[in-house]
Every structure is written in structure tokens, then in C-alpha cells.
Design a protein around this motif. Structure first.
Motif, PDB file in Angstrom:
ATOM      1  N   ILE A   1      28.384  -7.325  26.845  1.00 20.00           N
ATOM      2  CA  ILE A   1      28.128  -7.989  28.209  1.00 20.00           C
ATOM      3  C   ILE A   1      28.248  -6.990  29.353  1.00 20.00           C
ATOM      4  CG2 ILE A   1      28.231  -9.871  29.715  1.00 20.00           C
ATOM      5  CD1 ILE A   1      29.397 -11.511  27.190  1.00 20.00           C
ATOM      6  N   HIS A   2      27.293  -6.589  30.203  1.00 20.97           N
ATOM      7  CA  HIS A   2      27.492  -5.730  31.106  1.00 20.97           C
ATOM      8  C   HIS A   2      27.103  -6.292  32.589  1.00 20.97           C
ATOM      9  CE1 HIS A   2      28.416  -1.994  28.636  1.00 20.97           C
ATOM     10  NE2 HIS A   2      27.258  -2.625  27.980  1.00 20.97           N
ATOM     11  N   VAL A   3      27.717  -6.344  33.554  1.00 18.35           N
ATOM     12  CA  VAL A   3      27.484  -7.075  34.765  1.00 18.35           C
ATOM     13  C   VAL A   3      27.395  -5.877  35.744  1.00 18.35           C
ATOM     14  CG1 VAL A   3      28.487  -8.770  36.366  1.00 18.35           C
ATOM     15  CG2 VAL A   3      28.686  -9.030  34.087  1.00 18.35           C
ATOM     16  N   THR A   4      26.478  -5.976  36.467  1.00 12.63           N
ATOM     17  CA  THR A   4      26.229  -4.972  37.422  1.00 12.63           C
ATOM     18  C   THR A   4      25.742  -5.576  38.833  1.00 12.63           C
ATOM     19  OG1 THR A   4      23.877  -4.595  36.908  1.00 12.63           O
ATOM     20  CG2 THR A   4      25.766  -2.987  36.061  1.00 12.63           C
ATOM     21  N   ALA A   5      25.230  -5.056  40.169  1.00  9.81           N
ATOM     22  CA  ALA A   5      24.916  -5.957  41.095  1.00  9.81           C
ATOM     23  C   ALA A   5      23.762  -4.871  41.932  1.00  9.81           C
ATOM     24  CB  ALA A   5      26.219  -5.794  42.060  1.00  9.81           C
ATOM     25  N   ASP A   6      22.996  -5.625  42.519  1.00  8.10           N
ATOM     26  CA  ASP A   6      22.072  -5.288  43.801  1.00  8.10           C
ATOM     27  C   ASP A   6      21.281  -4.011  43.289  1.00  8.10           C
ATOM     28  OD1 ASP A   6      23.007  -7.149  45.278  1.00  8.10           O
ATOM     29  OD2 ASP A   6      24.443  -5.916  46.130  1.00  8.10           O
ATOM     30  N   PHE A   7      20.823  -4.225  42.039  1.00  7.37           N
ATOM     31  CA  PHE A   7      19.766  -3.139  41.633  1.00  7.37           C
ATOM     32  C   PHE A   7      20.419  -1.763  41.297  1.00  7.37           C
ATOM     33  CE2 PHE A   7      17.164  -6.458  43.179  1.00  7.37           C
ATOM     34  CZ  PHE A   7      16.035  -6.668  42.216  1.00  7.37           C
ATOM     35  N   SER A   8      21.548  -1.864  41.091  1.00  6.34           N
ATOM     36  CA  SER A   8      22.559  -0.500  40.598  1.00  6.34           C
ATOM     37  C   SER A   8      23.318  -0.579  39.492  1.00  6.34           C
ATOM     38  CB  SER A   8      23.293  -0.378  41.754  1.00  6.34           C
ATOM     39  OG  SER A   8      24.421  -1.023  41.804  1.00  6.34           O
ATOM     40  N   GLU A   9      23.854   0.499  39.239  1.00  2.32           N
ATOM     41  CA  GLU A   9      24.675   0.451  38.195  1.00  2.32           C
ATOM     42  C   GLU A   9      26.097   0.342  38.238  1.00  2.32           C
ATOM     43  OE1 GLU A   9      23.683   0.964  34.772  1.00  2.32           O
ATOM     44  OE2 GLU A   9      21.837   0.916  35.361  1.00  2.32           O
ATOM     45  N   GLN A  10      26.343  -0.179  39.525  1.00  3.95           N
ATOM     46  CA  GLN A  10      27.779  -0.415  39.927  1.00  3.95           C
ATOM     47  C   GLN A  10      28.128  -1.859  39.753  1.00  3.95           C
ATOM     48  OE1 GLN A  10      29.348   2.208  41.379  1.00  3.95           O
ATOM     49  NE2 GLN A  10      27.446   3.306  40.854  1.00  3.95           N
ATOM     50  N   ALA A  11      29.550  -2.320  39.458  1.00  5.29           N
ATOM     51  CA  ALA A  11      29.972  -3.312  39.259  1.00  5.29           C
ATOM     52  C   ALA A  11      29.929  -4.149  40.732  1.00  5.29           C
ATOM     53  CB  ALA A  11      31.537  -3.164  38.799  1.00  5.29           C
ATOM     54  N   PRO A  12      29.846  -5.499  40.334  1.00  5.60           N
ATOM     55  CA  PRO A  12      29.867  -6.421  41.733  1.00  5.60           C
ATOM     56  C   PRO A  12      31.059  -6.196  42.700  1.00  5.60           C
ATOM     57  CG  PRO A  12      29.552  -7.620  39.890  1.00  5.60           C
ATOM     58  CD  PRO A  12      29.966  -6.516  39.392  1.00  5.60           C
ATOM     59  N   THR A  13      30.846  -6.179  43.865  1.00  6.15           N
ATOM     60  CA  THR A  13      31.919  -6.420  45.019  1.00  6.15           C
ATOM     61  C   THR A  13      31.723  -7.622  45.592  1.00  6.15           C
ATOM     62  OG1 THR A  13      30.354  -5.640  46.785  1.00  6.15           O
ATOM     63  CG2 THR A  13      31.534  -3.750  45.326  1.00  6.15           C
ATOM     64  N   ALA A  14      32.860  -7.890  46.392  1.00  4.09           N
ATOM     65  CA  ALA A  14      33.124  -9.125  47.236  1.00  4.09           C
ATOM     66  C   ALA A  14      31.769  -9.515  47.762  1.00  4.09           C
ATOM     67  CB  ALA A  14      34.067  -9.193  47.917  1.00  4.09           C
ATOM     68  N   GLU A  15      30.945  -8.513  48.311  1.00  2.00           N
ATOM     69  CA  GLU A  15      29.718  -8.714  49.286  1.00  2.00           C
ATOM     70  C   GLU A  15      28.429  -8.415  48.634  1.00  2.00           C
ATOM     71  OE1 GLU A  15      30.260  -6.798  52.912  1.00  2.00           O
ATOM     72  OE2 GLU A  15      31.936  -8.400  53.628  1.00  2.00           O
ATOM     73  N   SER A  16      28.603  -8.244  47.308  1.00  2.00           N
ATOM     74  CA  SER A  16      27.145  -8.053  46.457  1.00  2.00           C
ATOM     75  C   SER A  16      26.599  -9.323  46.689  1.00  2.00           C
ATOM     76  CB  SER A  16      27.392  -7.914  44.974  1.00  2.00           C
ATOM     77  OG  SER A  16      28.427  -6.769  44.716  1.00  2.00           O
ATOM     78  N   GLU A  17      25.127  -9.072  46.611  1.00  2.00           N
ATOM     79  CA  GLU A  17      24.341 -10.333  46.755  1.00  2.00           C
ATOM     80  C   GLU A  17      23.671 -10.818  45.673  1.00  2.00           C
ATOM     81  OE1 GLU A  17      21.616  -9.887  50.012  1.00  2.00           O
ATOM     82  OE2 GLU A  17      22.834  -8.698  51.427  1.00  2.00           O
ATOM     83  N   ARG A  18      23.222  -9.912  44.588  1.00  2.00           N
ATOM     84  CA  ARG A  18      22.653 -10.151  43.435  1.00  2.00           C
ATOM     85  C   ARG A  18      23.278  -9.550  42.267  1.00  2.00           C
ATOM     86  NH1 ARG A  18      17.330 -12.344  42.705  1.00  2.00           N
ATOM     87  NH2 ARG A  18      16.946 -11.794  44.892  1.00  2.00           N
ATOM     88  N   ILE A  19      23.721 -10.628  41.278  1.00  2.00           N
ATOM     89  CA  ILE A  19      24.475 -10.027  40.038  1.00  2.00           C
ATOM     90  C   ILE A  19      23.507 -10.055  38.835  1.00  2.00           C
ATOM     91  CG2 ILE A  19      26.282 -10.581  38.934  1.00  2.00           C
ATOM     92  CD1 ILE A  19      26.818 -10.175  41.901  1.00  2.00           C
ATOM     93  N   PHE A  20      23.514  -9.000  37.986  1.00  2.00           N
ATOM     94  CA  PHE A  20      22.741  -8.657  37.093  1.00  2.00           C
ATOM     95  C   PHE A  20      23.436  -8.735  35.556  1.00  2.00           C
ATOM     96  CE2 PHE A  20      20.607  -6.986  40.427  1.00  2.00           C
ATOM     97  CZ  PHE A  20      19.250  -7.185  40.179  1.00  2.00           C
ATOM     98  N   PHE A  21      22.982  -9.432  34.616  1.00  2.00           N
ATOM     99  CA  PHE A  21      23.968  -9.733  33.596  1.00  2.00           C
ATOM    100  C   PHE A  21      22.745  -9.114  32.529  1.00  2.00           C
ATOM    101  CE2 PHE A  21      25.330 -12.818  36.257  1.00  2.00           C
ATOM    102  CZ  PHE A  21      26.718 -12.941  35.962  1.00  2.00           C
ATOM    103  N   HIS A  22      23.573  -8.275  31.585  1.00  2.00           N
ATOM    104  CA  HIS A  22      22.978  -7.782  30.394  1.00  2.00           C
ATOM    105  C   HIS A  22      23.604  -7.933  29.129  1.00  2.00           C
ATOM    106  CE1 HIS A  22      21.819  -4.001  27.874  1.00  2.00           C
ATOM    107  NE2 HIS A  22      20.951  -5.036  27.458  1.00  2.00           N
ATOM    108  N   ALA A  23      22.903  -8.737  28.066  1.00  2.00           N
ATOM    109  CA  ALA A  23      23.769  -8.954  26.928  1.00  2.00           C
ATOM    110  C   ALA A  23      23.073  -8.876  25.661  1.00  2.00           C
ATOM    111  CB  ALA A  23      24.494 -10.399  26.904  1.00  2.00           C
ATOM    112  N   VAL A  24      23.694  -8.594  24.644  1.00  2.00           N
ATOM    113  CA  VAL A  24      23.092  -8.675  23.133  1.00  2.00           C
ATOM    114  C   VAL A  24      23.539  -9.648  22.288  1.00  2.00           C
ATOM    115  CG1 VAL A  24      22.752  -6.927  21.213  1.00  2.00           C
ATOM    116  CG2 VAL A  24      23.123  -5.922  23.564  1.00  2.00           C
ATOM    117  N   LYS A  25      22.665 -10.031  21.400  1.00  2.00           N
ATOM    118  CA  LYS A  25      22.820 -11.252  20.320  1.00  2.00           C
ATOM    119  C   LYS A  25      23.580 -10.163  19.130  1.00  2.00           C
ATOM    120  CE  LYS A  25      21.037 -14.377  17.197  1.00  2.00           C
ATOM    121  NZ  LYS A  25      19.752 -15.310  17.084  1.00  2.00           N
TER     122      LYS A  25
END
Length: 245
Positions: free
Chosen positions: A221-245
Motif C-alpha cells: 500500500i502506497h500513499v501519495t498526495a496531489d498528483f505527486s510521488e510525495q507523501a501527504p502533508t498537513a495541507e495536502s488536498e488530494r490523497i492517492f492510494f495504490h494497493a495490490v491484491k
């Protein structure tokens, strides 16, 4: 849950600033169509991203709760000379798909589920629909966006043909926002038609989503933010999740 109604008619104009190409690049980078061809776009809307995924080589299908959205998606695909299975179904009732390589829930569609039980059921059904090694991609509004940015309204838009006034209100349920939108759409020169839409969205903490994905059985499970490869910060607006079965 609102099924978008008349909103489908103006949706594309209001979503012009969404970088769909970056979303598609995110998916193709981790699950290229050459090895992950069977894809389901959950909350496909008017089919903008679905069409792009088809062009990228995926054998893609689309699912949405709104018949109006799916009608527009079908028209879009026909215009592009494309074909895809389009299913009118709520994501928490997902059924009939097996051995999928990829499932995506783009552009905060999952935030329209107001109950945690619905989110859990949706992700569980997606897990069951994926093949072993299949991949899930989705994004949500951050709690900062729900609790702070959305409260900076009202928001307005006017391009001469479509005008809207968008009021937001925090509801009693945590991290839940009611969107009340009034639209004025030009139907002929200097004649505008008014219609109103109401939508409710809810989001949850990043850790809650991660824990749920783990409980269901997802890994990597990988979590990034705002159409970037960066981890979320306190002021990120959109959170992205990528996971594998």
C-alpha cells in the motif's frame, strides 16, 4: 446519494482543470496495459478518463451510479470510435466482475459514500473482483480540504455559457460537507435556464483507509498526495492510494 442529474450536462466544463492525463500516467506506470489489460473505472462519469484508458490500450469498462453520466460517456466513446461495457451500479454493490487486473476509483468518487460501512463494502468487493496481483488505484479529499478549504466558500464560476454559485456547509457528521450548487446554463442567446444540485461528500483519515485496505487483504500500500510521488502533508488536498491484491 445524488446521481448527478442535470449536473451531467455541465460536468465536463467544470472539471477542465482536473489533470486526467496525470491520473492515467499514474496507473500506466504501475500497471501497464501490456500486463494488466482488464480494467474497471469505478465512478467513470462522462467517460473522459475511460476514453483515455482505452487509448492507452486497456480493455476497460466503466461503472457509475448516474444514468445521465453513462449516457454521456456512451456518446463520447461512440464519437471516438471506442467501445466499452458501461454498467449503472452503486460502487458498494459492485457485482459481476472477476479476474480484473486493475480497478480505479478516480476523482474523489469514493467520497460520495457517506458511511464507513459503504467504503468497506466497496473495497471488499473490489478486492474480490481483482485477480491475485491485481491493483487498486483511488483518491480522496484530504481532511484538510474537507474541513478547511471547502469552508472558504461560496465559490463561483462564469464562462459566459455556464454560471454557478457553490455554497458549502459542514454537517454534524465528522468531515462531511454538503455542496449546494445553483447553475445558470445558456440555452439560447441571453436566455439562461436555472437548476439546482445538492451533493454530500465525506472523507476519513489516511490511517483509516490504510488499515481497512490491510484488513481486507491488500498489500504494498502506497500513499501519495496531489498528483505527486510525495507523501501527504498537513495541507495536502488530494490523497492517492495504490494497493495490490
Amino acid at each position: 446519494m445524488n446521481s448527478y442529474g442535470r449536473f451531467a450536462e455541465v460536468y465536463d466544463q467544470l472539471m477542465e482543470d482536473i489533470p486526467y492525463d496525470q491520473y492515467v500516467e499514474w496507473i500506466t506506470k504501475h500497471a501497464p496495459a501490456t500486463t494488466h489489460s482488464k480494467l474497471l473505472d469505478v465512478g467513470c462519469g462522462t467517460g473522459v478518463m475511460l476514453s483515455m484508458l482505452l487509448k492507452s490500450g486497456y480493455e476497460a469498462a466503466g461503472l457509475d451510479l448516474s444514468e445521465e453520466m453513462l449516457m454521456m460517456a456512451n456518446t463520447r466513446l461512440q464519437t471516438q470510435g471506442q467501445q466499452a461495457l458501461l454498467v449503472c451500479q452503486s460502487m458498494d454493490e459492485l457485482d459481476g466482475f472477476v479476474d480484473l487486473d486493475v480497478v480505479c476509483i478516480p476523482i474523489d468518487s469514493i467520497n460520495y459514500l457517506q458511511e464507513w460501512s459503504q467504503v468497506k463494502e466497496t473495497l471488499k468487493r473490489i478486492y474480490e473482483s481483482l485477480r491475485k496481483g491485481g491493483q487498486l488505484f483511488f483518491d480522496v479529499h484530504s481532511l484538510y480540504k474537507m474541513d478547511t478549504i471547502f469552508m472558504d466558500g461560496p465559490f463561483t464560476y462564469d464562462d459566459g455559457e455556464v454560471t454557478y454559485i457553490w455554497h458549502t456547509e459542514a454537517l454534524e457528521t465528522p468531515h462531511t460537507v454538503e455542496h449546494d450548487m445553483t447553475f445558470f446554463v445558456e440555452v439560447e442567446e441571453d436566455l439562461f435556464e436555472r437548476f439546482d444540485e445538492q451533493h454530500i461528500q465525506r472523507s476519513f483519515a489516511v490511517d483509516d483507509y490504510v488499515q481497512l485496505l490491510q484488513e481486507i487483504g491488500f498489500t504494498n500500500i502506497h500513499v501519495t498526495a496531489d498528483f505527486s510521488e510525495q507523501a501527504p502533508t498537513a495541507e495536502s488536498e488530494r490523497i492517492f492510494f495504490h494497493a495490490v491484491k
